[in-house]
Design an enzyme around this catalytic site. Structure first.
Site, PDB file in Angstrom:
ATOM      1  N   LYS A  69       0.867  -1.190   0.000  1.00  0.00           N
ATOM      2  CA  LYS A  69       0.000   0.000   0.000  1.00  0.00           C
ATOM      3  C   LYS A  69       0.900   1.235   0.000  1.00  0.00           C
ATOM      4  O   LYS A  69       1.465   1.605   1.021  1.00  0.00           O
ATOM      5  CB  LYS A  69      -0.901  -0.019   1.236  1.00  0.00           C
ATOM      6  N   GLU A 111       9.406   1.059  10.857  1.00  0.00           N
ATOM      7  CA  GLU A 111      10.485   2.042  10.681  1.00  0.00           C
ATOM      8  C   GLU A 111       9.813   3.394  10.818  1.00  0.00           C
ATOM      9  O   GLU A 111       9.041   3.794   9.957  1.00  0.00           O
ATOM     10  CB  GLU A 111      11.131   1.834   9.309  1.00  0.00           C
ATOM     11  N   CYS A 154      13.405  10.368   7.558  1.00  0.00           N
ATOM     12  CA  CYS A 154      13.193   9.921   8.927  1.00  0.00           C
ATOM     13  C   CYS A 154      14.479  10.097   9.729  1.00  0.00           C
ATOM     14  O   CYS A 154      14.441  10.238  10.935  1.00  0.00           O
ATOM     15  CB  CYS A 154      12.737   8.471   8.927  1.00  0.00           C
ATOM     16  N   GLY A 161       2.405   4.146  13.438  1.00  0.00           N
ATOM     17  CA  GLY A 161       3.071   2.898  13.829  1.00  0.00           C
ATOM     18  C   GLY A 161       2.372   2.256  15.023  1.00  0.00           C
ATOM     19  O   GLY A 161       2.179   1.038  15.077  1.00  0.00           O
ATOM     20  N   GLU A 194       9.399  15.524  15.650  1.00  0.00           N
ATOM     21  CA  GLU A 194       9.890  15.394  14.274  1.00  0.00           C
ATOM     22  C   GLU A 194       9.155  16.419  13.401  1.00  0.00           C
ATOM     23  O   GLU A 194       7.931  16.390  13.289  1.00  0.00           O
ATOM     24  CB  GLU A 194       9.606  13.972  13.769  1.00  0.00           C
TER      25      GLU A 194
HETATM   26  P1  NAP Z   1       1.716   8.365   7.939  1.00  0.00           P
HETATM   27  O1  NAP Z   1       0.284   8.715   8.119  1.00  0.00           O
HETATM   28  O2  NAP Z   1       2.412   7.637   9.010  1.00  0.00           O
HETATM   29  O3  NAP Z   1       1.800   7.581   6.535  1.00  0.00           O
HETATM   30  C1  NAP Z   1       2.591   6.460   6.252  1.00  0.00           C
HETATM   31  C2  NAP Z   1       1.782   5.390   5.564  1.00  0.00           C
HETATM   32  O4  NAP Z   1       0.819   4.849   6.474  1.00  0.00           O
HETATM   33  C3  NAP Z   1       0.965   5.880   4.367  1.00  0.00           C
HETATM   34  O5  NAP Z   1       0.928   4.872   3.385  1.00  0.00           O
HETATM   35  C4  NAP Z   1      -0.394   6.081   5.000  1.00  0.00           C
HETATM   36  O6  NAP Z   1      -1.454   6.110   4.066  1.00  0.00           O
HETATM   37  C5  NAP Z   1      -0.477   4.902   5.913  1.00  0.00           C
HETATM   38  N1  NAP Z   1      -1.473   5.033   6.981  1.00  0.00           N
HETATM   39  C6  NAP Z   1      -1.978   6.158   7.533  1.00  0.00           C
HETATM   40  N2  NAP Z   1      -2.878   5.857   8.497  1.00  0.00           N
HETATM   41  C7  NAP Z   1      -2.941   4.514   8.557  1.00  0.00           C
HETATM   42  C8  NAP Z   1      -3.683   3.592   9.353  1.00  0.00           C
HETATM   43  N3  NAP Z   1      -4.529   4.012  10.296  1.00  0.00           N
HETATM   44  N4  NAP Z   1      -3.505   2.277   9.142  1.00  0.00           N
HETATM   45  C9  NAP Z   1      -2.643   1.833   8.219  1.00  0.00           C
HETATM   46  N5  NAP Z   1      -1.925   2.653   7.430  1.00  0.00           N
HETATM   47  C10 NAP Z   1      -2.045   3.980   7.601  1.00  0.00           C
HETATM   48  O7  NAP Z   1       2.537   9.665   7.643  1.00  0.00           O
HETATM   49  P2  NAP Z   1       1.991  11.042   7.017  1.00  0.00           P
HETATM   50  O8  NAP Z   1       0.678  11.401   7.617  1.00  0.00           O
HETATM   51  O9  NAP Z   1       2.076  10.961   5.559  1.00  0.00           O
HETATM   52  O10 NAP Z   1       3.096  12.047   7.558  1.00  0.00           O
HETATM   53  C11 NAP Z   1       2.956  12.556   8.862  1.00  0.00           C
HETATM   54  C12 NAP Z   1       4.284  12.567   9.569  1.00  0.00           C
HETATM   55  O11 NAP Z   1       4.828  11.276   9.623  1.00  0.00           O
HETATM   56  C13 NAP Z   1       5.384  13.376   8.909  1.00  0.00           C
HETATM   57  O12 NAP Z   1       5.291  14.723   9.179  1.00  0.00           O
HETATM   58  C14 NAP Z   1       6.598  12.751   9.484  1.00  0.00           C
HETATM   59  O13 NAP Z   1       6.884  13.298  10.736  1.00  0.00           O
HETATM   60  C15 NAP Z   1       6.225  11.307   9.637  1.00  0.00           C
HETATM   61  N6  NAP Z   1       6.737  10.466   8.522  1.00  0.00           N
HETATM   62  C16 NAP Z   1       7.788   9.668   8.776  1.00  0.00           C
HETATM   63  C17 NAP Z   1       8.310   8.890   7.751  1.00  0.00           C
HETATM   64  C18 NAP Z   1       9.479   8.002   7.965  1.00  0.00           C
HETATM   65  O14 NAP Z   1      10.146   7.649   7.009  1.00  0.00           O
HETATM   66  N7  NAP Z   1       9.735   7.565   9.166  1.00  0.00           N
HETATM   67  C19 NAP Z   1       7.761   8.958   6.476  1.00  0.00           C
HETATM   68  C20 NAP Z   1       6.654   9.774   6.256  1.00  0.00           C
HETATM   69  C21 NAP Z   1       6.170  10.523   7.301  1.00  0.00           C
HETATM   70  P3  NAP Z   1      -1.882   7.551   3.484  1.00  0.00           P
HETATM   71  O15 NAP Z   1      -0.841   7.926   2.553  1.00  0.00           O
HETATM   72  O16 NAP Z   1      -3.182   7.344   2.839  1.00  0.00           O
HETATM   73  O17 NAP Z   1      -2.004   8.465   4.676  1.00  0.00           O
END
Ligand code: NAP
Ligand code: MG
Length: 495
Positions: free
Chosen positions: A194, A269, A302, A252, A399
């Site tokens: 996904k 991660e 990250c 996570g 972060e």
């Molecule tokens: P996120 O919500 O954690 O998104 C990561 C992945 O998880 C996406 O594919 C997302 O889908 C999916 N997801 C979201 N809610 C979920 C749920 N309830 N169950 C299963 N999967 C789910 O991150 P984001 O909202 O795009 O970014 C927010 C913050 O996360 C950033 O500002 C940053 O601090 C952090 N982040 C960290 C990393 C890293 O590499 N560690 C990468 C990205 C972001 P959708 O795309 O549809 O939301």
């Protein structure tokens, strides 16, 4: 001048992109699509099938069958390895196209995607291809004290975990797909991937290349859609044996809860707030190193070196150097030649990052440069250096995931480890010094999954990557990644 778009890219974005399930391109069961915007303008770049629970259901059924009845498990390890190798080759053959899709969808400079993301993704598949034939168990001499005189032959088998759900973020869309798919396939698992809703394009293109490489139907399924629906359904699915997630620490934790139903294996991660430590005896390259640590990929890493610590008597000079570099960075659309930093990935991230900048200002931090949005079109943020921070400020603890570094002085080796470790995260760390004993002594004290000495952002398919503390569970890449995609079976025969 704009990079000339490949015809294949124009064709790819011109019509709605479908889901890839059981070797077929299909519409979402609901028939719905969503838009992925070009983050440099906010204009629609492409339409994508919006997969949800029903599509995850179909994909899990396909992956289950491909795992339980073959053909993936029936191939020899050598044949599996050859197919995985071919994926790496095809990525390189389509490098320009993939780098352009990545640049358009994510906003990162084309030149960076072409030089880093794409070759790293190819290299990951090539590296993991070699492992397919090298997954081994052990023979073990057992004693069994309550069966005196008995003879046994005991050995272990390393077997695939089964059907794996993989949920990835938008900061390195193709590379994160590679990090996830490579080891899962090398170990013999089947997958439902996904991608992030903000950046689905390269994962969808990769699905086509994987089919071309010879990945059998059902072995890799790509379901684009939203986290709250498709992602959540995948994480909770009772027929999924493992979930591998990269993204925010917040989500996570949701994954861990969702996975509890059938106690599926989980690797995570997650976020970071990585310290980058410059000692007074650091070479002059430390300045560019500190800038690269935070500004690479617009700070959307990250592992971004987002907390810069500089030893007191070099503080002003090093920070001034980072400020100078920040001011010189050319912002622009990823597809414009000469762009060094593109927009953030989305309007949501723009609001999030500028919200942090506001909070820093309200709390009394000083922006030596940057501190605001750049321009009024697209999602650009100025590279920002904050000083006069205190350890309790939100900008220091959380972060930000944007081009924003907080810089603070430190006195000595004795106090820096505690300051660096003062975070709920533990993903990366950087150390800059010419005293190599000091560097290794500090590396040992840092609670982080990766420590770079006199460099930063150095990644390789053979190096394990992952986090301590709330930065995650398990490791990606290296042979450690394979361990997370295998189960160990102990077999004992009495002779
Ligand atoms: P996120 O919500 O954690 O998104 C990561 C992945 O998880 C996406 O594919 C997302 O889908 C999916 N997801 C979201 N809610 C979920 C749920 N309830 N169950 C299963 N999967 C789910 O991150 P984001 O909202 O795009 O970014 C927010 C913050 O996360 C950033 O500002 C940053 O601090 C952090 N982040 C960290 C990393 C890293 O590499 N560690 C990468 C990205 C972001 P959708 O795309 O549809 O939301
Ligand atoms: Mg997009």
């Amino acid at each position: 001048m704009t990079v000339t778009t490949e015809r294949s890219v124009e064709e790819f974005t011109a019509s709605p992109r479908q889901l890839f399930i059981d070797g077929q391109w299909v519409d979402a069961a609901s028939g719905r699509t969503f838009e992925t915007p070009d983050p440099s303008t906010g204009d629609t770049l492409a339409h994508i099938a919006e997969g949800d629970t029903e599509d995850i259901e179909r994909a899990v059924r396909a992956a289950r069958r491909a795992f339980d009845d073959g053909p993936w498990g029936r191939l020899t390890a050598s044949d599996r390895g050859r197919i995985i190798w071919k994926i790496g080759d095809l990525i390189l053959e389509h490098a320009d196209e993939l780098a352009q899709l990545e640049s358009l969808d994510n906003g990162k400079p084309f030149a960076v995607a072409r030089a880093a993301d794409v070759p790293l993704a190819a290299d990951l598949f090539h590296y993991m291809a070699g492992w397919a034939t090298k997954i081994e168990g052990n023979t073990i001499n057992i004693s069994v004290p309550y069966m005196p005189g008995a003879n046994f032959h005991s050995y272990t088998l390393r077997e695939p975990v089964g059907v794996v759900g993989q949920i990835i973020p938008w900061n390195f869309p193709l590379l994160m797909a590679a990090w996830k798919l490579g080891p899962a396939l090398a170990a013999g698992n089947t997958v439902i991937l996904k991608p992030a809703e903000q950046t689905p394009l390269t994962a969808v293109r990769l699905a086509g290349l994987m089919a071309e490489a010879g990945i059998p139907d059902g072995v890799v399924n790509v379901v684009t859609g939203f986290g709250e629906t498709a992602g959540a359904a995948l994480a909770a699915h009772p027929q999924v044996d493992k979930i591998a997630f990269t993204g925010s620490t917040e989500v996570g934790k949701l994954i861990v809860h969702a996975a509890a139903g059938n106690l599926k294996k989980v690797t995570l991660e997650l976020g970071g707030k990585s310290p980058n430590i410059v000692f007074e005896d650091a070479s002059p390259e430390a300045v560019a190193g500190a800038a690269n640590a935070i500004f690479f990929n617009h700070g959307q890493c990250c592992v971004a070196g987002s907390r810069l610590f500089v030893q007191q008597n070099r503080f002003d000079e090093v920070v001034a150097g980072v400020v100078e570099i920040a001011k010189s960075i050319k912002l622009g659309p990823g597809m414009e030649e000469g762009t060094q930093m593109g927009p953030l990935v989305s309007d949501e991230q723009l609001r999030r990052v500028t919200g942090f900048l506001d909070s820093g200002r309200d709390d009394g931090a000083t922006a030596l440069t940057g501190g605001t949005r750049y321009g009024d079109k697209g999602y650009f943020v100025e590279p920002t250096v904050l000083t006069n921070t205190t350890p309790d400020m939100k900008v220091v603890r959380e972060e930000i995931f944007g081009p924003v570094v907080v810089a603070a002085p430190f006195q000595s080796l004795d106090d820096i480890a505690a300051a660096a470790n003062d975070s709920e995260y533990g993903l990366g760390a950087g150390i800059w010094t010419q005293d190599i004993s000091k560097a290794h002594a500090l590396a040992k004290k840092l609670r982080a999954g990766t420590v770079w000495i006199n460099c930063y952002n150095v990644f390789d398919a053979s190096l394990p990557f992952g986090g301590y503390k709330q930065s995650g569970w398990g490791r990606e890449m290296g042979h450690e990644a394979l361990e997370a995609y295998t189960e160990v079976k102990a077999v004992t025969a009495q002779l």
